[in-house]
Every structure is written in C-alpha cells, then in structure tokens.
Design an enzyme around this catalytic site. Structure first.
Site: not given
Lengths: 478, 284
Positions: A184, A258, A292, A389
């Site tokens: 997806k 991840e 990331c 983040e």
C-alpha cells in the site's frame, strides 16, 4: 547578499502520461474497487489534481491478499531462485529505461525537486532491484542456513517521502526471497507505485506476485490485520509503528518497522567547516526534510558555533525553493497541507518555548504547500523541537563543549536511526561511531544510501534492516 | 561419611546486581520435586524486584558492552569452568525435577560453544558493504541493551543456559524470570556467575511467577528486548507482546518449543543485536 539570477529550467512533463483514474493492481490487472470509491491525488506544488485513485476497502485488500497467496503457492514460492532473479533484473532494467518518466512523475506527485528524484530516488530504485535480483539464487550462501525458505505473503505499507524508493526497499528483497506482496503506497503519493504495476506487467511478472492497493490509513490497517499475511513491513511514524506492533501481537506475523528519527549531526571544532555546512544543509534540507534519518539536531562545538551558524545562514540564503520540476530547485514543496500544518505548529512551539527562529529569505509560490528553510538557535534538550520529529526543513541547533557531552546529547532521545559526525580526527570519528546509538552513522558525510548498505534503527526508530545481506533476513524463514 | 549428619540447607534467593537479596516483598513459594516432596522455599519476586533488576542490568551495560569481545569470551569460558566443577550439584538438582542429568553436560557444552562466539559473531554477522561510491562502509552488530527473558520451565538448566548465553555473549545484560516450577538450578547458576568474573548486574535472576512479573518486564520503558521462549500460555504471550510494543521492544517468541539438544545456530545471538552501519568518504 545578491542572489544569482537563474532562468527557469523546467523539466518537461510531457514524458508523463497520467491517466484520469487508476484502479487497484490485483493479480496482474488493474481492477475497480468493490465499493467504487476513489480519492484525488494532487501536486503539492500547485494543488492541481493529477488523478483519481481507487480506495481499497477490506474486501479489496482481501482479494489482493488472496491473489498474493495463490501466486505464492502456485508459482513464485516454488520458482527457482535463478528464474526469480531474471524477473527482478527485468524490472531493474525497465526502471532504468523509464527513469526520466518515473522521476518527473515522482516530483509531480510528491513535490520533491527533480534533481533529487532524477539523481537519487530513481537510480537507487533500479540499483535496489538489481542488487536483490542477484541474491535470489544465492540465498543458501547468505548466512541464514543451508536452505532458507520464503515466509509467504508480505503486507507492506510505505510512506510518502520516497514513494518509489520505499517501494523498491520493500518489494525487491521480498521477491528475491520468494515471497509475494501486497503493497500500500501512501495516499498522497500513489502514482509511481501504479506505474510500477505497469512495469510488472511489462516484465511479465506472474500475476499476483505484486499487488498494489491504494488508500489511506484504513486500507493499511486492513492489510496489516489481514489474517492471511505472514509478514508486515512498515515504514512511517513511530506512533503508527507502535500501533502495528500492538496489533500484530500474538499473531506470529513477522514484523519489521522503519520509523521516525531525530538525528544528531555533530560538528567538532576541527571539522572542515565548509564541508560540514554542506553536510548540515544536505542533512536537514534534502527532500524538504521529509527524511526519517534527517540530521534535524545540529550539535555544534561551542568554539565554532558562531562561525558555523554564520556560514550556514549564508549558504541557506542561496537555496532555491520552488517549482519541483525546475532543474535548479534545491527545495521543493511540502508534501501535503496536513504536513505543512504540523511543521508550522511545531515551529510556532519552538518560538513560544524560547528558541530563536531564522528563516532564509525567499519568495514562496502562492499556490501549493511551502515552508522556507528554517533554523532555531538557542535550543535546549527540553524543547519540543529538539525532541519531536518535525519531518520538515527545520533545524534545531544546540551546542556542546566536550565529546562526552556531544554523545550524551546525541543519544538523549528515544529514537536511534542515524547520526552524523564531522571532524578531521580519525580516532575521534571511530570513538564517536562506537558510542552513538544509531543504526547509521555518517562521518564527514550525510544522507548517503546504497542497496548494499543496511539501513534501520535502534530503540524506537524500529527494528529490522533494509538493504544489504541484512535486508534478506526479514523475508526468510531459517 | 556418617549417615546421621544433619545437612546444611541452602536458602534460595534472588540475584540482582551481583548480590543475593530476598524478595523485597518478603514472599516465598514452595518448590517441590518430581515426586512431590518439599525441596525449598524460593523467593517469590515482585514488581519492585523486577524494577531493581532492570536498574542493575542497565547500570551494567556500559562496562559489559564496552568490554572487548576477547574479554567477554574469556569471562564466559570461565563460567563454563566453574559449571564443570559443580556439575554433580546441578545433576542432583535437575534429577530431583525428574530430568536426565545428561542435560547438565549439554548445558555446560552449550555455554562453552557460546563463549567461543564472543569474538567471532561480528565477523559472521557484519562486514564491509561494497557501496557504489568512494566510501568506506562497514556494518557491525552491537548489543541491543537490556534484554528481559522468560526462561523455559524445562529443561531447568539447559533451557536457561540456552537463552542466557546467546543474549550476554554479544554484550547485552539480562533480567531473567526463572522457571517457576524448577528454579533451583537458576539460583545455583547465579552462584556460579557471582564467583566468576562476570560483572555484577550483567545477569539478574528472579524466581517466582512469570505470569505475575513478566508484565512488568514487558512494559518497562528501560528494557530494550524481550525473550518469551518460556511463556507457554498464548494469552499471556499476546498481552506481553502488546505491552512490549509500548517502546518497540524487540520480541522473540519461538513458534514451537525448541529442540534443546539441537544445534542452536546463530539466530538467538542475531535477535538481540542492532546492526550499525558507518559511512566515511574516501579521498586524499
């Protein structure tokens, strides 16, 4: 400071033929979703609607999983590694042949500069398939026992920051090891995955080996929770990673995650400052900071902090923000209105918590989603912009005096994906690399990727590795 | 030997940070032999004991993870030497639980096997990566940190050794919830570890009821990984996995009971390491 004037140098989009609407890719064919709903995908640089894309509901996901299971049982799971390799090599070649088209489409749908999609994303996609193609008939020599076996059907959910590259990281090792997949793509960036489906057709990949279901979080949840998948691979936020880890508890599905990061990029006083500044810029502004492993916390030694900041600001004023398809563009569009909101919100919190904000002077386009490259100085470890983040072009700057303090601050985060070290002293690089709790340490460089090089996190940045021999483990039973 | 001598019995306690405390809760439970006879009152560890053990394990990480691989191998081999000297005692303990004493020999041999891996695993698991550019690129395994282990109920010593040795040989520290029905060899192993050169806190052993203590281990924010090999109840295992998701612990839950005498391979060591990849440009 006078800027350089550049004439516009837009890459032509005529090479891309976007269809008005796309179905789901199941059993080698594009099919309509059962309940017929669709969503629009837009260009974040212009807010232009690019295409309508089907929303996969639970019954569509089920159909895709059954197609993958059937292909696993009847053809892919039993095919020799030598033949699987040849299909993967074909895919790698077709990606190379259609590289320009894929790069333009990626920049259109994602907002990233064409320079990056053309020179980084798409070449790495081809390289990744080429690399794992070669493993398909050598798995017995990979260190996972004499006869490692595929796991079965993998459900894979990928993010919007590197849409096609993340697809490659997921699909290439899975297929090389004999698994079939249902993937997806992210709802804001589905188009290159759908062109990849066409590439699977061109490669005559057996139907059902790769299935692509488009949709948002509910589609992803239906896939992850489907009882007939054997393996979940997810790249995305730590928040969603936690939900997935919890959801699959007790199911015996294999999982790799991840997730997020808050990397420290550490600059020592003996670093080559000009190179370090390039590395800082690359670390946080590459791909609009939608990375990331971005170097979102600059830790600079106090003695050179003023010099580094002055140089960094000067360099930032040279960054060209704008049309992703312009070959001169350094920083493209923020991927979505939602992400832009998040970046703005956290930046406002940075100011309100007392950090000092500086943005490069630049004109932003009227339409689309844009955020000027920004740094915060006077940041402490308690500030939210130093802990959370942001996933945007926003750098938090902290200082340190000793290597021990740098290590302490760098590791003071629940994340552990990446870190950077800048110094001319070799023994210090190695000592720092030993002590930084992060899956990737870039020394005197940053944001480098290669299919042969394992990538993945410590702690709450997730588990499992993608890339290299290590990347096979997630897709093998041994 | 006079047969009428009154023997000196052992008090079986916990092993935390290199010391042998009783449970802070003051609780004990009765351990019985295969025949149902009384063997000992073992400490019944509590949530507080779990937390104390995690603190001790965390404190031991820098020294143990920072030791050279050669040193870790030497220390573990030393443990095997001490186990060998006590093998009659371990044989008596496992025999009381109805186990074959040959499992003690297997356990000692397994410890020796893992000891030898200390300075070899990084070479087998890591390596140089041939990236497409002028970069030095090296991947190496590093310890995950603090590993919580629910030890298998049986075989009492071989099962315990098979889960502890692979976790610590790479530099992790561990908190072990010992076999509930057969905890005595675990406490005796602690005595061996305490008199070896293993730094205090590297291995911490709690006796008691894993169903009570494991949830605290699984949800503890300073534990990095969880080994559920000894959890037989699927509902408990599921709830522990869910709790472990809170800080994304690495979780090991073997599909079936391992064949304890088979070659264990490297999978257990690989489960509790993190691969770190270091890049550096090459240039003049």
């Amino acid at each position: 400071m006078p800027g350089f004037d550049y004439a516009p140098a837009p890459e032509s989009r005529s090479i891309v033929d976007i269809k008005p609407s796309y179905g789901l890719f199941v059993s080698g064919e594009f099919v309509d979703p059962v309940d017929g709903t669709a969503f629009k995908t837009i260009s974040p640089a212009t807010e232009e609607v690019l295409a309508e894309v089907a929303t996969a509901g639970p019954s569509d996901v089920d159909r895709a999983v059954q197609a993958a299971r059937s292909a696993y049982a009847s053809v892919w799971g039993t095919m020799s590694g030598r033949d699987r390799a040849k299909y993967l090599y074909r895919i790698a070649r077709i990606v190379q042949e259609r590289a320009r088209e894929l790069a333009v489409l990626e920049s259109l749908d994602n907002g990233k500069p064409i320079r990056e999609s053309r020179d980084v994303d798409v070449p790495l996609v081809a390289a990744h398939f080429f690399y794992y193609a070669g493993w398909a008939d050598k798995l017995a020599h990979a260190g996972f026992g004499p006869a490692p076996q595929p796991i079965g059907v993998a459900g894979q959910v990928i993010p919007w920051n590197f849409p096609l590259l993340m697809l490659a990281w997921k699909i290439a090792p899975a297929l090389a090891c004999g698994n079939t997949v249902v993937l997806k793509p992210a709802e804001t960036t589905p188009l290159t995955a759908l062109v990849f489906a066409e590439i699977c057709q061109q490669a005559d990949l057996p139907p059902g080996v790769v299935n692509i279901v488009t949709g948002a979080g509910e589609t992803g949840a239906a896939l992850v929770n489907h009882p007939a998948i054997d393996k979940v691979a997810f790249t995305g936020s730590t928040e969603v990673g936690r939900l997935i880890a919890k959801a699959v508890a007790g199911t015996r599905k294999r999982v790799t995650l991840e997730l997020g990061g808050k990397a420290a990029n550490i600059v020592f006083e003996d670093a080559p400052i000009d190179q370090a500044v390039e590395g800082i810029v690359n670390g946080i502004f590459f791909n609009q900071g939608h990375v990331c492993c971005a170097g979102s916390r600059l830790l600079v030694q106090e003695s050179v902090a003023d010099q580094v900041l002055e140089s960094l600001k000067r360099r930032m004023t040279q960054l060209r923000v704008g049309d992703p398809l312009d070959k001169n563009t350094d920083i493209g569009a923020i991927n979505s209105a939602e992400q832009l909101d998040r970046i703005r919100r956290l930046s406002e919190i940075g100011s309100s918590e007392g950090a000092e904000r500086w943005s490069a002077p630049c004109e932003l386009p009227d339409r689309g989603f844009w955020f000027a490259p920004t740094i915060f100085t006077g940041v402490t470890q308690a500030h939210r912009i130093a802990r959370e983040e942001i996933f945007g072009p926003v750098l938090s700057v902290l200082t340190f005096r000793t290597p021990a303090e740098a290590v302490e601050k760098a590791n003071n985060t629940p994340y552990g994906l990446s870190a950077g070290v800048w110094t001319e002293k070799g023994s210090r690089i190695l000592a720092m690399a030993d002590r930084l709790r992060a899956g990737v340490v870039w020394a005197n460089t940053f944001n480098k990727f290669d299919p042969s090089s394992p990538f993945g996190g410590y702690k709450e940045s997730g588990y499992g590795r993608e890339g290299g021999r290590h990347g096979l483990e997630a897709y093998l039973a041994y | 030997m006079p047969t009428d001598r009154v023997d000196v019995r052992k008090t079986y306690k916990l092993f935390i940070g290199g010391a042998f405390p009783r449970s802070e809760s003051g609780r004990t439970y009765q351990v019985t032999s295969a025949a149902g006879g009384f063997l000992a009152n073992a400490a019944l560890a509590s949530r507080k004991d779990v937390r104390d053990a995690v603190v001790a394990a965390r404190a031991a990480v820098p020294k143990w993870a920072g030791a050279t691989a050669y040193n870790r191998g030497q220390v573990l081999y030393r443990v095997a030497e001490l186990l060998e000297g006590r093998r009659e005692q371990f044989a008596a303990e496992v025999t009381a639980f109805g186990e074959d004493p040959s499992t003690v020999h297997d356990a000692i041999d397994r410890w020796v096997w893992y000891a030898g891996w200390a300075d070899k695993f990084a070479q087998v698991h890591g390596g140089a990566n041939p990236v497409a550019g002028p970069y030095f690129n090296l991947s190496s395994p590093e310890p995950t940190g603090v590993v919580g282990i629910v030890a298998p109920a049986e075989p009492a010593l071989l099962g315990l050794v098979s889960v502890v040795a692979p976790a610590i040989v790479t530099g992790n520290t561990v908190v072990i919830l010992a076999s509930e029905p057969r905890p005595l060899p675990a406490v005796s192993l602690a005595e061996v570890l305490a008199t070896s050169d293993l730094p205090g806190g590297v291995v911490n052993i709690l006796t008691g009821r894993p169903a009570e203590t494991a949830p605290w281990l699984a949800s503890h924010q300073d534990v990095n990984a969880l080994d559920l090999t000894g959890v037989a109840d699927p509902e408990l295992a599921t709830s522990l996995e869910q709790a472990a998701a809170g800080n994304l612990k690495r979780v090991v839950r073997p599909a079936a009971g391992p064949a304890w005498t088979a070659d264990p391979g490297t999978a257990r060591m690989a489960a509790f390491v993190e691969t770190k990849t270091v890049w550096h440009p090459k240039g003049g």
